[in-house]
Motif scaffolding. Structure first.
Motif, PDB file in Angstrom:
ATOM      1  N   TYR A 542      15.117  13.917   1.751  1.00 25.69           N
ATOM      2  CA  TYR A 542      14.264  12.947   1.871  1.00 25.69           C
ATOM      3  C   TYR A 542      14.270  11.877   0.687  1.00 25.69           C
ATOM      4  N   PHE A 543      14.229  12.585  -0.664  1.00 25.20           N
ATOM      5  CA  PHE A 543      14.307  11.782  -1.810  1.00 25.20           C
ATOM      6  C   PHE A 543      15.426  11.131  -1.771  1.00 25.20           C
ATOM      7  N   ASN A 544      16.653  11.582  -1.488  1.00 24.01           N
ATOM      8  CA  ASN A 544      18.067  11.153  -1.746  1.00 24.01           C
ATOM      9  C   ASN A 544      18.376  10.156  -0.618  1.00 24.01           C
ATOM     10  N   ILE A 545      17.681   9.996   0.691  1.00 26.96           N
ATOM     11  CA  ILE A 545      18.379   9.192   1.825  1.00 26.96           C
ATOM     12  C   ILE A 545      17.403   8.038   1.982  1.00 26.96           C
ATOM     13  N   ILE A 546      15.909   8.134   1.684  1.00 25.64           N
ATOM     14  CA  ILE A 546      15.147   7.154   1.944  1.00 25.64           C
ATOM     15  C   ILE A 546      15.261   5.868   1.293  1.00 25.64           C
ATOM     16  N   GLU A 547      15.044   4.627   1.910  1.00 25.76           N
ATOM     17  CA  GLU A 547      15.129   3.240   1.334  1.00 25.76           C
ATOM     18  C   GLU A 547      14.030   3.068   0.196  1.00 25.76           C
ATOM     19  N   TRP A 548      14.753   2.633  -0.820  1.00 24.55           N
ATOM     20  CA  TRP A 548      13.528   2.349  -1.819  1.00 24.55           C
ATOM     21  C   TRP A 548      13.660   0.735  -2.384  1.00 24.55           C
ATOM     22  N   SER A 580       4.642   3.190  -4.400  1.00 23.44           N
ATOM     23  CA  SER A 580       3.978   2.051  -3.586  1.00 23.44           C
ATOM     24  C   SER A 580       4.764   1.458  -2.722  1.00 23.44           C
ATOM     25  N   ILE A 581       6.056   1.527  -2.900  1.00 22.28           N
ATOM     26  CA  ILE A 581       7.156   0.724  -2.066  1.00 22.28           C
ATOM     27  C   ILE A 581       7.649   1.511  -1.121  1.00 22.28           C
ATOM     28  N   VAL A 582       7.508   2.945  -1.090  1.00 20.55           N
ATOM     29  CA  VAL A 582       8.065   3.572   0.063  1.00 20.55           C
ATOM     30  C   VAL A 582       7.642   3.073   1.347  1.00 20.55           C
ATOM     31  N   PRO A 583       6.388   2.888   1.700  1.00 21.65           N
ATOM     32  CA  PRO A 583       6.150   2.569   3.102  1.00 21.65           C
ATOM     33  C   PRO A 583       6.708   0.927   3.651  1.00 21.65           C
ATOM     34  N   LYS A 584       6.900  -0.041   2.563  1.00 23.56           N
ATOM     35  CA  LYS A 584       7.726  -1.218   2.995  1.00 23.56           C
ATOM     36  C   LYS A 584       8.612  -1.269   1.858  1.00 23.56           C
ATOM     37  N   LYS A 587      10.061  -5.148   0.972  1.00 18.03           N
ATOM     38  CA  LYS A 587       8.974  -6.052   0.372  1.00 18.03           C
ATOM     39  C   LYS A 587       8.424  -5.603  -1.021  1.00 18.03           C
ATOM     40  N   PHE A 588       9.381  -5.200  -1.797  1.00 20.29           N
ATOM     41  CA  PHE A 588       8.938  -4.815  -3.413  1.00 20.29           C
ATOM     42  C   PHE A 588       8.484  -6.011  -3.908  1.00 20.29           C
ATOM     43  N   ILE A 589       9.144  -7.259  -3.837  1.00 25.66           N
ATOM     44  CA  ILE A 589       9.006  -8.303  -4.690  1.00 25.66           C
ATOM     45  C   ILE A 589       7.581  -9.041  -4.224  1.00 25.66           C
ATOM     46  N   TRP A 590       7.009  -8.785  -3.107  1.00 26.77           N
ATOM     47  CA  TRP A 590       5.826  -9.227  -2.809  1.00 26.77           C
ATOM     48  C   TRP A 590       4.582  -8.578  -3.500  1.00 26.77           C
ATOM     49  N   GLN A 601      -4.150  -5.732  -6.196  1.00 27.63           N
ATOM     50  CA  GLN A 601      -4.463  -4.726  -5.089  1.00 27.63           C
ATOM     51  C   GLN A 601      -3.330  -3.499  -5.306  1.00 27.63           C
ATOM     52  N   VAL A 602      -2.189  -3.719  -5.689  1.00 26.73           N
ATOM     53  CA  VAL A 602      -1.182  -2.869  -5.942  1.00 26.73           C
ATOM     54  C   VAL A 602      -1.392  -1.776  -6.998  1.00 26.73           C
ATOM     55  N   SER A 603      -2.193  -2.494  -8.024  1.00 24.08           N
ATOM     56  CA  SER A 603      -2.610  -1.570  -9.251  1.00 24.08           C
ATOM     57  C   SER A 603      -3.662  -0.891  -8.945  1.00 24.08           C
ATOM     58  N   ASP A 604      -4.578  -1.232  -8.020  1.00 27.96           N
ATOM     59  CA  ASP A 604      -5.682  -0.170  -7.527  1.00 27.96           C
ATOM     60  C   ASP A 604      -5.223   0.724  -6.726  1.00 27.96           C
ATOM     61  N   ARG A 605      -4.286   0.268  -5.878  1.00 28.05           N
ATOM     62  CA  ARG A 605      -3.717   1.483  -5.288  1.00 28.05           C
ATOM     63  C   ARG A 605      -3.242   2.700  -5.979  1.00 28.05           C
ATOM     64  N   ASN A 606      -2.417   2.218  -6.822  1.00 32.90           N
ATOM     65  CA  ASN A 606      -1.636   3.196  -7.766  1.00 32.90           C
ATOM     66  C   ASN A 606      -2.857   3.841  -8.581  1.00 32.90           C
ATOM     67  N   LYS A 607      -3.739   3.397  -8.904  1.00 33.90           N
ATOM     68  CA  LYS A 607      -5.054   4.196  -9.718  1.00 33.90           C
ATOM     69  C   LYS A 607      -5.697   5.123  -8.950  1.00 33.90           C
ATOM     70  N   PHE A 608      -5.648   4.466  -7.645  1.00 34.95           N
ATOM     71  CA  PHE A 608      -6.400   5.686  -6.719  1.00 34.95           C
ATOM     72  C   PHE A 608      -5.564   6.737  -6.426  1.00 34.95           C
ATOM     73  N   ILE A 609      -4.185   6.616  -6.356  1.00 31.79           N
ATOM     74  CA  ILE A 609      -3.148   7.652  -6.078  1.00 31.79           C
ATOM     75  C   ILE A 609      -3.144   8.584  -7.238  1.00 31.79           C
ATOM     76  N   GLU A 610      -3.404   8.067  -8.457  1.00 39.88           N
ATOM     77  CA  GLU A 610      -3.530   8.704  -9.730  1.00 39.88           C
ATOM     78  C   GLU A 610      -4.897   9.554  -9.596  1.00 39.88           C
ATOM     79  N   SER A 611      -5.870   9.202  -9.357  1.00 40.49           N
ATOM     80  CA  SER A 611      -7.039   9.640  -9.272  1.00 40.49           C
ATOM     81  C   SER A 611      -7.002  10.695  -8.399  1.00 40.49           C
TER      82      SER A 611
END
Length: 664
Positions: A542-548, A580-584, A587-590, A601-611
């Motif tokens: 999975y880690f070696n084939i998915i698009e990042w 955070s960019i795995v789902p899309k 669209k990483f630049i957005w 909103q990206v920073s908040d999501r990352n903090k949530f996953i960290e918590s």
């Protein structure tokens, strides 16, 4: 004593004769009265119909001649129904209708016989508008009626009774035409002759569209008074029936050789309205891009249904059976409306040989498992329940009972290849991308134990928290997904596990079709339950084939692209960003603002996953204390620079960023 008895009997007999005579005189008088004024009544009825059609439906009704040709038989000549400033809706040169007398005494109009000559019904939609829209508009109801609860069973009985009473027991028709047209798309049915007598019928229909012509044959038996019917639809000379119009309008191609429609029961019994019947179809072919990329074919299929309509609920009973070859499915659905709405649904597949199930699947539906060879048996049960007032109490159960299932040969999707070196080539919009060699010999391949633990844990936390506990599916994730979609009233969240994402990427196309999801479920079950592919190997691939990122495949390439380092050296912050960019991934630049900083909103999501990782003990507080500065350092950095220098909003980026192939 004998004399008295004889006298009494004579008196009774005399009274009976007088009663019969009086009744006879009354009926004769009534009959003569009706005969004298029936044409006047008929003219008045036609005038009322004209006024009502003009007032309520904005239509002009014309009748050239109207007269009684029998006691309860009416003959009308040159009838036309024309919506004002619209195309003609209905015409007939002659209509003769006979009503059953006894139901008429009870106030019910029941058609005994019907004769039609040169009749045309056209439902048209063009520049003038539609010529039938007025008849579809819902009438305003009284305020009291709006708040009154509808008894569904009683309503079903009244509608059925009204409709069936208008179906004649005998019918003759010559030159009957039906036409449905929406702008240029149209279908026209022409019936040269109909003879419906002794509850039997057999007639030919000429079907014409802009691009085709067919000849259909309808035959069977129908008894509208006993509410039973058997109707067979086939094509002349044993050819194929092609359902017109819906292909042009909805893109749905439907063909079959023969269809049989049966109705056994339509009746109200003890305040429950029952509908029982069966529909069988031979050689069915269906194609729609949202269903499957190929034609789907089924040799034999049928649906036996038992529907129960009660005062406040509608139920498809579990005694109903859907059959596809050797597969039998018992569906159940109940929708109940009281203070709130409750939906209960279930699907049961009784015990079946696994190979019979695979062989019975429609051809073209699951291309990756068509040649699968499997031993053993299984049965399956699915249950879903939802109440609008208690949405969080949703019930979702999916149970497959495995009875010695064993795959002896995989089909096109060779799941066993995951345990060895193999080549994977992603395809985007039909265009093959760079090949990925899953092997230690490839410089971009990185074993699982060398991938940063931060990245492994953050991706699992975000994408599939119970990856190491489940067998390919996580029921709670499905429940949460359903709840989210219900709340948003749209498909805004999926429930794919990491195993499902892996199967989708390697073995399936990217078309978003119903069948692809079903095939994905079957393949994941086989992968997790009928192979010796370990969880760690699944995660490693999975880690070696998915698009990042746009054109960036595999975590090692992603680490170089964003941070100019190996995946084994990724920090917690960098891992959270990649997660955070795995789902899309395209669209990483957005995720960055015009100054190259992560959006809130990206920073908040990352903090949530960290918590969440902290709460589950996947990381320690010390991991969050030491945070090296987060910044994009690899080749991806130049795209951010373009955004800053040009001060262009993401939707306007057009030159150097075109190579990203970013969707608009």
């Amino acid at each position: 004593m004998k004399f008295k008895m004889k006298w009494y009997r004579r008196l009774i007999l005399l009274n009976r004769r007088r009663s019969i005579l009086i009744t006879f005189v009354v009926l004769v008088t009534l009959y003569l009265f009706i005969l004298s004024f029936r044409n006047t009544f008929l003219e008045q009825a036609i005038q009322k119909a004209k006024l009502k059609l003009k007032r309520d439906y904005d239509c002009e009704l014309t009748v050239k001649e109207a007269r009684f040709s029998g006691f309860t038989e009416v003959e009308l000549q040159e009838i036309a129904l024309v919506p004002i400033q619209k195309d003609t809706l209905f015409t007939t040169s002659s209509l003769k209708i006979k009503i059953n007398f006894l139901p008429l005494l009870k106030g019910a109009i029941q058609v005994h016989s019907l004769t039609l000559e040169n009749t045309s019904l056209a439902l048209l939609k063009n520049k003038k508008g539609t010529n039938y829209e007025a008849f579809l508009k819902k009438k305003d109801e009284d305020s009291d009626a709006k708040h009154e609860k509808i008894d569904y069973a009683d309503l079903a009985e009244r509608i059925t009774s009204s409709l069936l009473n208008f179906i004649p027991e005998n019918m003759k028709a010559h030159n009957l035409k039906f036409k449905v047209q929406e702008n240029r798309n149209f279908v026209q049915a022409t019936i040269p002759e109909i003879q419906f007598t002794n509850q039997t019928f057999n007639f030919e229909t000429h079907i014409k569209t802009e691009n085709s012509e067919q000849h259909w044959i309808l035959n069977g038996k129908a008894n509208p008074r006993k509410r039973k019917a058997t109707i067979q639809l086939s094509a002349k000379n044993d050819s194929i029936i092609k359902i017109p119009f819906i292909k042009e309008k909805f893109g749905l191609k439907t063909e079959f050789r023969k269809a049989i429609f049966e109705i056994y029961k339509m009746e109200l019994h003890r305040n429950v309205f029952h509908i029982e019947g069966k529909t069988s179809i031979e050689n069915l072919l269906v194609h729609h891009k949202k269903i499957a990329p190929k034609d789907i074919t089924i040799s034999n299929s049928s649906v036996s249904y038992h529907t129960l309509i009660e005062e406040r609920s509608v139920t498809i009973d579990s005694s109903s059976v859907v059959e596809v070859e050797k597969i039998k499915i018992n569906p159940y659905l109940k929708i109940q409306k009281e203070q709130d709405t409750t939906i209960t649904a279930s699907i049961t597949i009784p015990k079946i040989k696994a190979q019979d199930f695979i062989n019975s699947l429609p051809r073209g539906l699951f291309s990756q498992i068509e040649d699968l060879q499997i031993e053993g048996n299984f049965d399956y049960h699915f249950l879903f329940a939802y109440t609008t007032s208690k949405p969080d109490d949703i019930l979702f159960e999916s149970t497959l009972t495995n009875d010695k299932l064993k795959v002896t040969r995989f089909g096109n999707a060779d799941l066993l290849k995951l345990n060895s070196d193999f080549t994977y080539q992603p395809i985007e919009n039909g265009i093959p991308q760079q090949k990925i060699f899953i092997s230690p010999n490839d410089p971009n391949f990185i074993p699982l134990h060398e991938i940063s633990p931060y990245l492994q844990k953050s991706v699992i936390t975000s994408e599939d928290p119970f990856f190491f506990q489940h067998k390919g599916f996580e029921p709670d994730a499905f429940k949460q997904s359903i709840l989210k979609n219900i709340h948003t009233k749209q498909f805004s969240r999926g429930a794919s596990t990491i195993s499902m994402q892996l199967v989708k990427n390697i073995f399936l196309t990217k078309e978003k079709t119903i069948t692809r999801k079903l095939e994905e479920v079957i393949l994941v079950y086989l992968l997790e339950n009928n192979t010796n592919v370990k969880k760690e190997r699944i995660l490693e691939i999975y880690f070696n084939i998915i698009e990042w990122g746009p054109g960036v495949y595999g975590v090692q390439e992603a680490s170089q692209f964003y941070f100019d380092k190996s995946a084994k050296d990724l920090s917690l912050e960098e891992s959270l960003f990649l997660t955070s960019i795995v789902p899309k991934p395209k669209k990483f630049i957005w995720q960055f603002d015009a100054y190259g900083n992560l959006k809130k909103q990206v920073s908040d999501r990352n903090k949530f996953i960290e918590s969440v990782m902290l709460k589950r003990g996947l990381i320690t507080p010390n991991d969050t204390l030491i945070k090296p500065s987060f910044s994009i350092k690899g080749p991806a950095k130049k795209y951010l620079k373009i955004a800053i220098q040009d001060s262009i909003v993401p939707d306007s980026i057009s030159t150097d960023l075109l190579i990203l192939d970013l969707p608009q």
